[in-house]
Design a protein around this motif. Structure first.
Motif, PDB file in Angstrom:
ATOM      1  N   VAL A  19       0.854  -1.187   0.000  1.00 15.76           N
ATOM      2  CA  VAL A  19       0.000   0.000   0.000  1.00 15.76           C
ATOM      3  C   VAL A  19       0.887   1.234   0.000  1.00 15.76           C
ATOM      4  O   VAL A  19       1.565   1.521   0.982  1.00 15.76           O
ATOM      5  CB  VAL A  19      -0.924   0.037   1.244  1.00 15.76           C
ATOM      6  N   ALA A  20       0.901   1.951  -1.114  1.00 17.72           N
ATOM      7  CA  ALA A  20       1.734   3.146  -1.194  1.00 17.72           C
ATOM      8  C   ALA A  20       0.978   4.335  -0.616  1.00 17.72           C
ATOM      9  O   ALA A  20      -0.237   4.425  -0.760  1.00 17.72           O
ATOM     10  CB  ALA A  20       2.106   3.420  -2.647  1.00 17.72           C
ATOM     11  N   PRO A  58     -13.226   7.370  -1.185  1.00 18.10           N
ATOM     12  CA  PRO A  58     -13.729   7.207  -2.548  1.00 18.10           C
ATOM     13  C   PRO A  58     -13.342   5.858  -3.151  1.00 18.10           C
ATOM     14  O   PRO A  58     -12.402   5.214  -2.675  1.00 18.10           O
ATOM     15  CB  PRO A  58     -13.074   8.347  -3.331  1.00 18.10           C
ATOM     16  N   PRO A  59     -14.062   5.425  -4.212  1.00 16.71           N
ATOM     17  CA  PRO A  59     -13.761   4.148  -4.866  1.00 16.71           C
ATOM     18  C   PRO A  59     -12.315   4.067  -5.346  1.00 16.71           C
ATOM     19  O   PRO A  59     -11.742   5.080  -5.760  1.00 16.71           O
ATOM     20  CB  PRO A  59     -14.695   4.138  -6.080  1.00 16.71           C
ATOM     21  N   GLY A  60     -11.751   2.888  -5.247  1.00 17.83           N
ATOM     22  CA  GLY A  60     -10.430   2.647  -5.822  1.00 17.83           C
ATOM     23  C   GLY A  60      -9.258   3.209  -5.052  1.00 17.83           C
ATOM     24  O   GLY A  60      -8.131   3.217  -5.538  1.00 17.83           O
ATOM     25  N   THR A  61      -9.501   3.661  -3.810  1.00 19.54           N
ATOM     26  CA  THR A  61      -8.404   4.258  -3.046  1.00 19.54           C
ATOM     27  C   THR A  61      -7.664   3.240  -2.181  1.00 19.54           C
ATOM     28  O   THR A  61      -6.793   3.603  -1.395  1.00 19.54           O
ATOM     29  CB  THR A  61      -8.909   5.415  -2.155  1.00 19.54           C
ATOM     30  N   LYS A  63      -9.179   0.604  -0.115  1.00 18.68           N
ATOM     31  CA  LYS A  63      -9.784   0.166   1.138  1.00 18.68           C
ATOM     32  C   LYS A  63      -9.671  -1.351   1.293  1.00 18.68           C
ATOM     33  O   LYS A  63      -9.281  -1.848   2.345  1.00 18.68           O
ATOM     34  CB  LYS A  63     -11.247   0.623   1.208  1.00 18.68           C
ATOM     35  N   LEU A  65      -7.568  -3.236  -0.255  1.00 20.67           N
ATOM     36  CA  LEU A  65      -6.128  -3.514  -0.162  1.00 20.67           C
ATOM     37  C   LEU A  65      -5.628  -3.341   1.283  1.00 20.67           C
ATOM     38  O   LEU A  65      -4.884  -4.184   1.803  1.00 20.67           O
ATOM     39  CB  LEU A  65      -5.394  -2.548  -1.095  1.00 20.67           C
ATOM     40  N   ASP A 116     -17.357  -5.411   2.162  1.00 23.13           N
ATOM     41  CA  ASP A 116     -17.196  -4.319   1.208  1.00 23.13           C
ATOM     42  C   ASP A 116     -18.571  -3.693   0.935  1.00 23.13           C
ATOM     43  O   ASP A 116     -19.587  -4.372   1.050  1.00 23.13           O
ATOM     44  CB  ASP A 116     -16.583  -4.881  -0.087  1.00 23.13           C
ATOM     45  N   VAL A 198       4.865   1.269  -7.260  1.00 20.95           N
ATOM     46  CA  VAL A 198       4.445  -0.079  -6.847  1.00 20.95           C
ATOM     47  C   VAL A 198       4.000  -0.885  -8.070  1.00 20.95           C
ATOM     48  O   VAL A 198       4.381  -2.041  -8.243  1.00 20.95           O
ATOM     49  CB  VAL A 198       3.287  -0.024  -5.813  1.00 20.95           C
ATOM     50  N   ALA A 224      -6.508   2.786  -7.929  1.00 24.97           N
ATOM     51  CA  ALA A 224      -6.994   1.843  -8.947  1.00 24.97           C
ATOM     52  C   ALA A 224      -6.815   2.431 -10.351  1.00 24.97           C
ATOM     53  O   ALA A 224      -6.444   1.719 -11.283  1.00 24.97           O
ATOM     54  CB  ALA A 224      -8.463   1.503  -8.679  1.00 24.97           C
ATOM     55  N   LYS A 227      -3.095   2.169 -11.253  1.00 25.79           N
ATOM     56  CA  LYS A 227      -2.767   0.788 -11.610  1.00 25.79           C
ATOM     57  C   LYS A 227      -3.222   0.505 -13.042  1.00 25.79           C
ATOM     58  O   LYS A 227      -2.493  -0.077 -13.848  1.00 25.79           O
ATOM     59  CB  LYS A 227      -3.483  -0.154 -10.639  1.00 25.79           C
TER      60      LYS A 227
HETATM   61  P1  ATP Z   1     -13.691   0.142  -4.097  1.00 24.95           P
HETATM   62  O1  ATP Z   1     -14.257   1.064  -3.086  1.00 24.95           O
HETATM   63  O2  ATP Z   1     -13.968   0.558  -5.535  1.00 24.95           O
HETATM   64  O3  ATP Z   1     -13.918  -1.316  -3.835  1.00 24.95           O
HETATM   65  P2  ATP Z   1     -11.159   0.141  -2.846  1.00 24.95           P
HETATM   66  O4  ATP Z   1     -10.959   1.434  -2.142  1.00 24.95           O
HETATM   67  O5  ATP Z   1     -11.507  -1.066  -2.063  1.00 24.95           O
HETATM   68  O6  ATP Z   1     -12.133   0.350  -4.048  1.00 24.95           O
HETATM   69  P3  ATP Z   1      -9.090  -1.441  -3.900  1.00 24.95           P
HETATM   70  O7  ATP Z   1     -10.010  -2.425  -4.509  1.00 24.95           O
HETATM   71  O8  ATP Z   1      -8.365  -1.811  -2.707  1.00 24.95           O
HETATM   72  O9  ATP Z   1      -9.843  -0.100  -3.670  1.00 24.95           O
HETATM   73  O10 ATP Z   1      -8.046  -0.885  -4.982  1.00 24.95           O
HETATM   74  C1  ATP Z   1      -8.028  -1.389  -6.274  1.00 24.95           C
HETATM   75  C2  ATP Z   1      -6.611  -1.638  -6.693  1.00 24.95           C
HETATM   76  O11 ATP Z   1      -5.940  -0.390  -6.875  1.00 24.95           O
HETATM   77  C3  ATP Z   1      -5.795  -2.374  -5.640  1.00 24.95           C
HETATM   78  O12 ATP Z   1      -5.904  -3.745  -5.759  1.00 24.95           O
HETATM   79  C4  ATP Z   1      -4.393  -1.885  -5.937  1.00 24.95           C
HETATM   80  O13 ATP Z   1      -3.815  -2.642  -6.953  1.00 24.95           O
HETATM   81  C5  ATP Z   1      -4.609  -0.467  -6.457  1.00 24.95           C
HETATM   82  N1  ATP Z   1      -4.374   0.512  -5.379  1.00 24.95           N
HETATM   83  C6  ATP Z   1      -5.276   1.297  -4.774  1.00 24.95           C
HETATM   84  N2  ATP Z   1      -4.709   2.070  -3.838  1.00 24.95           N
HETATM   85  C7  ATP Z   1      -3.401   1.751  -3.814  1.00 24.95           C
HETATM   86  C8  ATP Z   1      -2.279   2.171  -3.048  1.00 24.95           C
HETATM   87  N3  ATP Z   1      -2.392   3.111  -2.098  1.00 24.95           N
HETATM   88  N4  ATP Z   1      -1.086   1.597  -3.305  1.00 24.95           N
HETATM   89  C9  ATP Z   1      -0.959   0.657  -4.255  1.00 24.95           C
HETATM   90  N5  ATP Z   1      -1.965   0.201  -5.004  1.00 24.95           N
HETATM   91  C10 ATP Z   1      -3.180   0.737  -4.803  1.00 24.95           C
END
Ligand code: ATP
Length: 269
Positions: A19-20, A58-61, A63, A65, A116, A198, A224, A227
């Motif tokens: 997690v960066a 927010p989405p893809g941040t 959570k 992970l 989730d 990463v 996300a 990535k």
């Molecule tokens: P959602 O709310 O849409 O489910 P989320 O906040 O749970 O999204 P993740 O599913 O954890 O987000 O993130 C999607 C992918 O984006 C992760 O599997 C990872 O590869 C990448 N990612 C997101 N944040 C980071 C981070 N801080 N460092 C490295 N990779 C990240």
């Protein structure tokens, strides 16, 4: 080892190193790792270990992970369900799915349960259109009663993610339930750079790839999104039979993504 007691699918190798950025969130979650690793320390001194941690952002941040990283760092099994799945279930199935989920976690404690999109079932009860959705309400009530039923010695921590904390039923946020909140924001410039690195780790890049420049060109991108950008750049390079990714691939990938976003907003308006 503990790995034998629960299924392979419940073991997680993610760590905070994956997690960066998100330093503040990680700092708060290190404490949760300690609850799981050394529960006795807290029990001995008469402290009650928190049961619920809400990850808000927010989405893809990252959570999901982060929740997985807590599980990996503590070396405890990870039991997960997406709350939106419950919406597709027949009446009564959601509640019994919750029961099995908690039962499995308790049997394998210390453990983490991750829910989730908790807002899809955790909305204020009886409010607005579709309030009184029986299945949703039964499922939510089951989650609440499972959490209330934990005895003080059970080290199962329930983590849940949402991007809509404002719509949550206040019953979920009461002490003894999801009374801890960890906020996760979109990454800033430095964090975008770290996240890009990463996802560039195992990819062949030319020395001309300027990560700082890419980070500057991606304001408001989530982890996300970043990535996805790195992957799109790799696809661009491979498409024209290159063996290394260079800056032009990143620019083309960025164009493609930004164009996609513009088209998407065109269809909305
Ligand atoms: P959602 O709310 O849409 O489910 P989320 O906040 O749970 O999204 P993740 O599913 O954890 O987000 O993130 C999607 C992918 O984006 C992760 O599997 C990872 O590869 C990448 N990612 C997101 N944040 C980071 C981070 N801080 N460092 C490295 N990779 C990240």
């Amino acid at each position: 080892s503990r790995a034998k007691k629960y299924g392979k699918e419940n073991r997680v190798s993610t760590t905070f190193g994956d997690v960066a950025g998100q330093e503040e969130a990680k700092r708060e979650l290190v404490e949760v790792v300690d609850f799981l690793k050394n529960p006795q320390k807290y029990v001995n001194i008469g402290a009650e270990i928190p049961k619920g941690v809400l990850l808000v952002g927010p989405p893809g941040t990252g959570k999901t992970l982060l929740a997985r990283a807590v599980s990996g760092e503590a070396d405890v099994p990870f039991f997960t369900v997406s709350a939106s799945e419950f919406m597709e279930m027949f009446v009564g199935v959601g509640a019994s799915r919750v029961r099995t989920l908690f039962e499995d976690a308790r049997k394998n404690a210390p453990a983490i349960i991750f829910i989730d999109e908790i807002d899809s079932i955790g909305r204020k009860r009886g409010a607005g259109i579709g309030g009184g959705h029986d299945e949703r309400e039964q499922t939510l009530n089951q989650i609440l009663s499972e959490m209330d039923g934990f005895d003080k010695q059970t080290s199962v921590i329930v983590m849940a993610a949402t991007n809509r904390p404002d719509v949550l039923d206040p019953a979920l946020l009461r002490p003894g339930r999801f009374d801890r909140q960890v906020t996760i924001d979109l990454p800033n410039l430095k964090e975008r750079e770290a996240i890009l690195k990463v996802h560039m780790r195992n990819k062949p890049l030319t020395s001309g790839v300027d990560v700082d420049e890419i980070a500057k060109s991606t304001p408001y991108f989530s982890g996300a999104d970043l990535k996805n950008l790195v992957n799109e750049a790799a696809l661009e390079a491979a498409r024209i039979n290159k063996v290394q990714i260079d800056m032009s691939d990143f620019y083309r990938a960025l164009d493609k993504i930004t164009l996609g976003l513009e088209n998407a907003s065109l269809t909305i308006t």
